[in-house]
Design a protein around this motif. Structure first.
Motif, short mmCIF file in Angstrom:
data_model
loop_
_atom_site.label_atom_id
_atom_site.label_comp_id
_atom_site.label_asym_id
_atom_site.label_seq_id
_atom_site.Cartn_x
_atom_site.Cartn_y
_atom_site.Cartn_z
N LYS A 1 0.86 -1.18 0.00
CA LYS A 1 0.00 0.00 0.00
C LYS A 1 0.90 1.23 0.00
O LYS A 1 2.00 1.21 0.54
N LYS A 2 0.45 2.31 -0.62
CA LYS A 2 1.23 3.54 -0.75
C LYS A 2 1.74 4.01 0.62
O LYS A 2 1.03 3.97 1.60
N GLY A 3 3.01 4.44 0.62
CA GLY A 3 3.60 5.03 1.81
C GLY A 3 4.26 4.05 2.76
O GLY A 3 4.72 4.45 3.84
N LYS A 4 4.37 2.78 2.38
CA LYS A 4 4.93 1.77 3.28
C LYS A 4 6.36 1.35 2.93
O LYS A 4 6.97 0.61 3.67
N THR B 1 10.08 5.00 -5.20
CA THR B 1 9.02 4.04 -5.51
C THR B 1 8.27 4.48 -6.76
O THR B 1 8.37 5.63 -7.19
N SER C 1 4.19 4.02 -8.32
CA SER C 1 2.88 3.62 -7.82
C SER C 1 1.84 3.68 -8.93
O SER C 1 2.06 4.26 -9.99
N ALA D 1 -2.62 4.08 -9.06
CA ALA D 1 -3.88 4.25 -8.34
C ALA D 1 -4.91 3.30 -8.93
O ALA D 1 -4.87 2.97 -10.11
N GLU E 1 -3.85 3.15 -3.64
CA GLU E 1 -2.63 3.15 -4.45
C GLU E 1 -1.73 2.01 -4.01
O GLU E 1 -1.60 1.74 -2.82
N ALA E 2 -1.15 1.35 -4.99
CA ALA E 2 -0.17 0.29 -4.73
C ALA E 2 1.18 0.79 -5.21
O ALA E 2 1.25 1.54 -6.20
N GLU E 3 2.22 0.39 -4.53
CA GLU E 3 3.55 0.84 -4.94
C GLU E 3 4.59 -0.24 -4.72
O GLU E 3 4.39 -1.18 -3.96
#
Length: 182
Positions: free
Chosen positions: A91-94, A99, A101, A103, A112-114
């Motif tokens: 998940k975004k921000g992890k 990175t 990403s 949406a 969002e996936a990254e």
């Protein structure tokens, strides 16, 4: 009891998947794979079945890509068995560092996936792994993210596929291999 045949392994896996009605909301029948994680024989059976499928289906796989969060549980075990590496989609921000990403839409909102920029190389042949395929939103986003990085997505592996939600259709032409279907 050691599980030797494919049928024995499948039966063990199916026995360990629990159903919880009205979770996380009314009208949903939740398929819980956590009992598989508590049982070393069942977990071994899952990885055996995935390994067998991969070895019979793909001539070359460079990388397993685990999807946040339960793909992180099964992905490393399969990658180790195959003698290949593992990359993560979170998940975004992890994730730290640079990175990339993508949406995507969920039933009730957006997400969002990254992944880290250097997680996959252009041209690498990858397989995605997760516990469940429902509507296909998360796996579709993961495929898009990998295409963005110019990886070749060979297919998706899941423990459970909820066929009435038609997620596999959304992922075409990428193939989906599921151990169980409901």
């Amino acid at each position: 009891m050691a599980c030797s045949s494919r049928a024995d392994k499948m039966n063990l896996v199916i026995q360990k998947i629990r159903s919880f009605p009205d979770f996380p909301s009314k009208g949903i029948l939740f398929r819980d794979v956590c009992p598989i994680l508590k049982d070393p024989k069942a977990l071994t059976a899952v990885i055996d079945l995935f390994e067998e499928h991969v070895r019979q289906t793909y001539t070359q796989v460079d990388l397993i890509v685990g999807i946040d969060a339960r793909g992180f549980l099964f992905g490393p075990l399969l990658a180790q068995r195959l003698g290949i590496g593992l990359a993560l989609i979170r998940k975004k921000g992890k994730l730290p560092g640079p990175t990339v990403s993508v949406a995507y839409s969920l039933e009730y909102g957006k997400a969002e996936a990254e992944m880290q920029v250097d997680a996959v190389e252009p041209g690498q042949k990858v397989l995605l792994i997760d516990d469940l395929l429902a509507t296909g939103g998360t796996l579709y986003a993961a495929c898009e993210l990998l295409r963005k990085r110019q990886a070749e997505v060979l297919g998706c592996l899941v423990l459970v596929q909820l066929t009435d939600l038609d997620g596999a259709q959304r992922l075409k032409p990428v193939s989906v291999f599921s151990l169980t279907e409901y």
